[in-house]
Design a protein around this motif. Sequence first.
Motif, PDB file in Angstrom:
ATOM      1  N   LYS A  89       3.020  -4.406   3.211  1.00  0.00           N
ATOM      2  CA  LYS A  89       4.194  -3.613   2.871  1.00  0.00           C
ATOM      3  C   LYS A  89       3.730  -2.190   2.621  1.00  0.00           C
ATOM      4  CE  LYS A  89       7.204  -5.110  -0.040  1.00  0.00           C
ATOM      5  NZ  LYS A  89       7.794  -5.654  -1.304  1.00  0.00           N
ATOM      6  N   MET A  90       4.501  -1.215   3.106  1.00  0.00           N
ATOM      7  CA  MET A  90       4.060   0.172   3.031  1.00  0.00           C
ATOM      8  C   MET A  90       5.106   1.071   2.393  1.00  0.00           C
ATOM      9  SD  MET A  90       2.418   0.358   6.876  1.00  0.00           S
ATOM     10  CE  MET A  90       3.663  -0.752   7.556  1.00  0.00           C
ATOM     11  N   ALA A  91       4.627   2.030   1.598  1.00  0.00           N
ATOM     12  CA  ALA A  91       5.471   3.078   1.038  1.00  0.00           C
ATOM     13  C   ALA A  91       4.807   4.406   1.376  1.00  0.00           C
ATOM     14  CB  ALA A  91       5.594   2.918  -0.472  1.00  0.00           C
ATOM     15  N   LYS A 139       2.925  12.965  -5.254  1.00  0.00           N
ATOM     16  CA  LYS A 139       3.967  12.113  -5.837  1.00  0.00           C
ATOM     17  C   LYS A 139       3.502  10.665  -5.975  1.00  0.00           C
ATOM     18  CE  LYS A 139       8.291  14.366  -5.786  1.00  0.00           C
ATOM     19  NZ  LYS A 139       9.745  14.129  -5.764  1.00  0.00           N
ATOM     20  N   ILE A 140       2.768  10.178  -4.979  1.00  0.00           N
ATOM     21  CA  ILE A 140       2.260   8.807  -5.074  1.00  0.00           C
ATOM     22  C   ILE A 140       1.305   8.682  -6.255  1.00  0.00           C
ATOM     23  CG2 ILE A 140       0.833   7.055  -3.949  1.00  0.00           C
ATOM     24  CD1 ILE A 140       1.973   8.051  -1.262  1.00  0.00           C
ATOM     25  N   TYR A 141       0.429   9.666  -6.402  1.00  0.00           N
ATOM     26  CA  TYR A 141      -0.507   9.665  -7.527  1.00  0.00           C
ATOM     27  C   TYR A 141       0.246   9.575  -8.851  1.00  0.00           C
ATOM     28  CZ  TYR A 141      -3.517  11.720 -11.108  1.00  0.00           C
ATOM     29  OH  TYR A 141      -4.190  11.972 -12.282  1.00  0.00           O
ATOM     30  N   ALA A 142       1.299  10.383  -8.988  1.00  0.00           N
ATOM     31  CA  ALA A 142       2.089  10.356 -10.214  1.00  0.00           C
ATOM     32  C   ALA A 142       2.757   9.003 -10.417  1.00  0.00           C
ATOM     33  CB  ALA A 142       3.139  11.470 -10.178  1.00  0.00           C
ATOM     34  N   GLN A 143       3.255   8.402  -9.343  1.00  0.00           N
ATOM     35  CA  GLN A 143       3.901   7.084  -9.438  1.00  0.00           C
ATOM     36  C   GLN A 143       2.906   6.010  -9.885  1.00  0.00           C
ATOM     37  OE1 GLN A 143       5.477   6.694  -5.498  1.00  0.00           O
ATOM     38  NE2 GLN A 143       7.309   7.910  -5.926  1.00  0.00           N
ATOM     39  N   ILE A 144       1.700   6.076  -9.358  1.00  0.00           N
ATOM     40  CA  ILE A 144       0.670   5.102  -9.754  1.00  0.00           C
ATOM     41  C   ILE A 144       0.357   5.246 -11.236  1.00  0.00           C
ATOM     42  CG2 ILE A 144      -1.770   4.469  -9.468  1.00  0.00           C
ATOM     43  CD1 ILE A 144      -1.433   5.214  -6.469  1.00  0.00           C
ATOM     44  N   ILE A 160       0.828  -1.203   0.000  1.00  0.00           N
ATOM     45  CA  ILE A 160       0.000   0.000   0.000  1.00  0.00           C
ATOM     46  C   ILE A 160       0.864   1.256   0.000  1.00  0.00           C
ATOM     47  CG2 ILE A 160      -1.952  -1.137   1.123  1.00  0.00           C
ATOM     48  CD1 ILE A 160      -1.102   0.099   3.758  1.00  0.00           C
ATOM     49  N   ALA A 161       0.381   2.265  -0.704  1.00  0.00           N
ATOM     50  CA  ALA A 161       1.020   3.574  -0.708  1.00  0.00           C
ATOM     51  C   ALA A 161       0.203   4.489   0.195  1.00  0.00           C
ATOM     52  CB  ALA A 161       1.064   4.132  -2.128  1.00  0.00           C
ATOM     53  N   VAL A 162       0.895   5.197   1.085  1.00  0.00           N
ATOM     54  CA  VAL A 162       0.209   5.937   2.144  1.00  0.00           C
ATOM     55  C   VAL A 162       0.740   7.367   2.216  1.00  0.00           C
ATOM     56  CG1 VAL A 162      -0.360   5.959   4.604  1.00  0.00           C
ATOM     57  CG2 VAL A 162       0.030   3.774   3.441  1.00  0.00           C
ATOM     58  N   HIS A 214       2.281   6.087 -13.459  1.00  0.00           N
ATOM     59  CA  HIS A 214       3.423   5.586 -14.226  1.00  0.00           C
ATOM     60  C   HIS A 214       3.706   4.111 -13.937  1.00  0.00           C
ATOM     61  CE1 HIS A 214       4.155   9.946 -14.786  1.00  0.00           C
ATOM     62  NE2 HIS A 214       4.716   9.550 -15.918  1.00  0.00           N
ATOM     63  N   GLY A 215       2.726   3.425 -13.325  1.00  0.00           N
ATOM     64  CA  GLY A 215       2.849   1.979 -13.190  1.00  0.00           C
ATOM     65  C   GLY A 215       3.463   1.451 -11.921  1.00  0.00           C
ATOM     66  N   ALA A 216       3.574   2.266 -10.885  1.00  0.00           N
ATOM     67  CA  ALA A 216       4.140   1.775  -9.622  1.00  0.00           C
ATOM     68  C   ALA A 216       3.310   0.590  -9.106  1.00  0.00           C
ATOM     69  CB  ALA A 216       4.162   2.890  -8.581  1.00  0.00           C
ATOM     70  N   PRO A 217       3.955  -0.445  -8.589  1.00  0.00           N
ATOM     71  CA  PRO A 217       3.254  -1.692  -8.222  1.00  0.00           C
ATOM     72  C   PRO A 217       2.575  -1.645  -6.855  1.00  0.00           C
ATOM     73  CG  PRO A 217       5.589  -1.936  -7.819  1.00  0.00           C
ATOM     74  CD  PRO A 217       5.422  -0.567  -8.430  1.00  0.00           C
ATOM     75  N   PHE A 218       1.702  -0.675  -6.660  1.00  0.00           N
ATOM     76  CA  PHE A 218       0.943  -0.594  -5.414  1.00  0.00           C
ATOM     77  C   PHE A 218      -0.405  -1.288  -5.590  1.00  0.00           C
ATOM     78  CE2 PHE A 218       3.298   3.646  -5.222  1.00  0.00           C
ATOM     79  CZ  PHE A 218       4.323   3.136  -4.426  1.00  0.00           C
ATOM     80  N   ASP A 219      -0.918  -1.833  -4.486  1.00  0.00           N
ATOM     81  CA  ASP A 219      -2.226  -2.475  -4.509  1.00  0.00           C
ATOM     82  C   ASP A 219      -3.334  -1.519  -4.074  1.00  0.00           C
ATOM     83  OD1 ASP A 219      -1.177  -4.987  -5.276  1.00  0.00           O
ATOM     84  OD2 ASP A 219      -0.587  -5.384  -3.201  1.00  0.00           O
ATOM     85  N   ALA A 220      -2.981  -0.550  -3.239  1.00  0.00           N
ATOM     86  CA  ALA A 220      -3.974   0.398  -2.734  1.00  0.00           C
ATOM     87  C   ALA A 220      -3.285   1.718  -2.418  1.00  0.00           C
ATOM     88  CB  ALA A 220      -4.670  -0.150  -1.493  1.00  0.00           C
TER      89      ALA A 220
END
Length: 255
Positions: free
Chosen positions: A49-51, A57-62, A23-25, A64-70
């Motif tokens: 697992k947490m980032a 920045k998280i929004y931009a990473q998502i 998850i991205a938080v 661009h394909g960042a492997p987050f589940d939520a």
Amino acid sequence: MALLTSATATLTAATAVADEVTIAVASNFTAPMQAIAARYEATSNHKIKMAFGSSGKIYAQIRHGAPFDAFFSADQEKTARLISEGLAETDSLITYAEGKLVLWSTHSDLVDNSGTILKTTRFNKLALANPKLAPYGAAAQQVLHNMHLDADTRSRWVQGENISQTYQFAASGNADLGFVALSQVMRNGEIVEGSAWIVPQSLYTPIKQDAVVLKRAADNPALAEFWAFIQGPQARAIMAAYGYSAVQGEHSHAE
């Protein structure tokens, strides 16, 4: 036998992936999420697992394909965008908390209960998060504008990329004051050190924080279980201890 072994290996690998959630938080929710994940893992065989980072920045990473589940955002805008862009599950959307802004200093006598210090020259730097990336930074800017102090204080602003960096500016003394998330300076309902002014809600737009499941994890059973936990009483109690208000009945899809 070889085919059976291969199938068994594939099933084992799939199970391992399903048992882990990434998850991205948003940075403001770092400490509560760490506590919530620890409580969850104590009663589940699944791992979280947490980032952490700024919501922008998280929004931009998502995207661009960042492997987050939520994604647990610090606002409602970015999760809504991910849904409209087809990157997140509409039915998963929840408002998991409402954050609070606080003006805080490590100095025990600097901040009173009305933020009077902002109207003086008795501080060197004022830390706030980048309003373009962090909702708490946008809220801080709103407060200064509504107090008619943005022009008077602007020369003393120091901006953090996210609310964690903003907190570090104030905690280290590089800034005498900082607009930070209440969760960063509160434990068990008490300010842990220094002095603080919990900013009245009338001075900024409510910081309602939404979370969403991303398309890649729509069928992840471990995430479904965690999604129910995050909306349950144990998680709510942890959030309250860090100064968050629960937002009941909005966007909630828990059974």
